[in-house]
Design a protein around this motif. Structure first.
Motif, PDB file in Angstrom:
ATOM      1  N   ILE A 122       5.034   2.622   6.642  1.00 16.15           N
ATOM      2  CA  ILE A 122       4.077   3.977   6.331  1.00 16.15           C
ATOM      3  C   ILE A 122       3.794   4.538   7.140  1.00 16.15           C
ATOM      4  O   ILE A 122       3.118   4.203   7.920  1.00 16.15           O
ATOM      5  CB  ILE A 122       3.234   2.599   4.941  1.00 16.15           C
ATOM      6  N   LEU A 134       3.231  11.779   3.798  1.00 19.45           N
ATOM      7  CA  LEU A 134       3.261  10.337   3.394  1.00 19.45           C
ATOM      8  C   LEU A 134       4.799  10.618   3.535  1.00 19.45           C
ATOM      9  O   LEU A 134       5.217  10.400   2.075  1.00 19.45           O
ATOM     10  CB  LEU A 134       2.310   9.587   2.464  1.00 19.45           C
ATOM     11  N   VAL A 158       7.349   6.650   2.724  1.00 16.71           N
ATOM     12  CA  VAL A 158       7.446   4.934   2.444  1.00 16.71           C
ATOM     13  C   VAL A 158       8.965   4.680   2.755  1.00 16.71           C
ATOM     14  O   VAL A 158       9.944   5.020   1.861  1.00 16.71           O
ATOM     15  CB  VAL A 158       7.050   4.763   1.262  1.00 16.71           C
ATOM     16  N   TYR A 175       0.735  11.163  -3.011  1.00 19.81           N
ATOM     17  CA  TYR A 175      -0.263   9.905  -3.255  1.00 19.81           C
ATOM     18  C   TYR A 175       0.213   9.122  -4.312  1.00 19.81           C
ATOM     19  O   TYR A 175      -0.518   7.753  -3.734  1.00 19.81           O
ATOM     20  CB  TYR A 175      -2.227   9.745  -2.514  1.00 19.81           C
ATOM     21  N   ILE A 211       2.957   5.671  -4.096  1.00 23.03           N
ATOM     22  CA  ILE A 211       3.264   5.488  -2.583  1.00 23.03           C
ATOM     23  C   ILE A 211       3.025   3.828  -3.971  1.00 23.03           C
ATOM     24  O   ILE A 211       4.464   3.551  -3.260  1.00 23.03           O
ATOM     25  CB  ILE A 211       1.801   5.642  -2.338  1.00 23.03           C
ATOM     26  N   LYS A 221       6.244   3.107  -5.015  1.00 26.15           N
ATOM     27  CA  LYS A 221       7.619   2.877  -3.877  1.00 26.15           C
ATOM     28  C   LYS A 221       7.048   1.456  -2.779  1.00 26.15           C
ATOM     29  O   LYS A 221       7.810   0.539  -3.411  1.00 26.15           O
ATOM     30  CB  LYS A 221       7.523   3.292  -2.820  1.00 26.15           C
ATOM     31  N   ILE A 250      -5.770   5.594   1.492  1.00 26.19           N
ATOM     32  CA  ILE A 250      -4.308   4.475   1.915  1.00 26.19           C
ATOM     33  C   ILE A 250      -4.514   2.716   1.653  1.00 26.19           C
ATOM     34  O   ILE A 250      -4.507   2.151   0.715  1.00 26.19           O
ATOM     35  CB  ILE A 250      -3.202   5.020   2.709  1.00 26.19           C
TER      36      ILE A 250
END
Length: 127
Positions: A59, A66, A68, A75, A78, A81, A108
């Protein structure tokens, strides 16, 4: 009178050369082990521990983006994923740019903690 057949081009030498070039380029090319999607400036750390690379999920967090595993995500998406990949017991490698506000990092980390994803490593540059 015998009839002659027209002469054709022999393609065998050209196919041989193509295969030799293909093998040359495959052997001489460099394969990157891990490619990051965001250009991050990682902070320095004195002590570090090597992490197994085979079972990892990365990450990346910058001021604006951001990602991944090298794919930029928002966000909100996320966890769609991360969850399927992290349920296999993979270690999550967390790359954070040194200029990212702490509140973004905590956001996060809280999201990962709510889904019981505790196998986490914060990645830094070695001095």
């Amino acid at each position: 009178m015998k009839r002659r057949e027209p002469l054709g081009l022999d393609m065998t030498p050209m196919v041989d050369i193509i295969f030799i070039l293909l093998i040359f380029f495959l052997v001489s090319s460099v394969f990157k082990k891990e490619e990051l999607a965001l250009m991050l400036e990682l902070p320095n750390a004195g002590a570090s521990k090597e992490v197994q690379e085979k079972k990892t999920l990365s990450i990346e967090l910058s001021k604006d983006s951001l990602a991944v595993n090298g794919d930029k995500v928002s966000y909100e998406e996320i966890m769609f994923k991360v969850l399927p990949l992290a349920k296999d017991g993979k270690m999550i490698m967390f790359y954070i740019d040194k200029d990212v506000p702490y509140s973004r990092v905590v956001r996060i980390l809280d999201l990962l903690k709510t889904h019981s994803l505790n196998k986490l490593a914060l990645i830094t540059k070695q001095e």
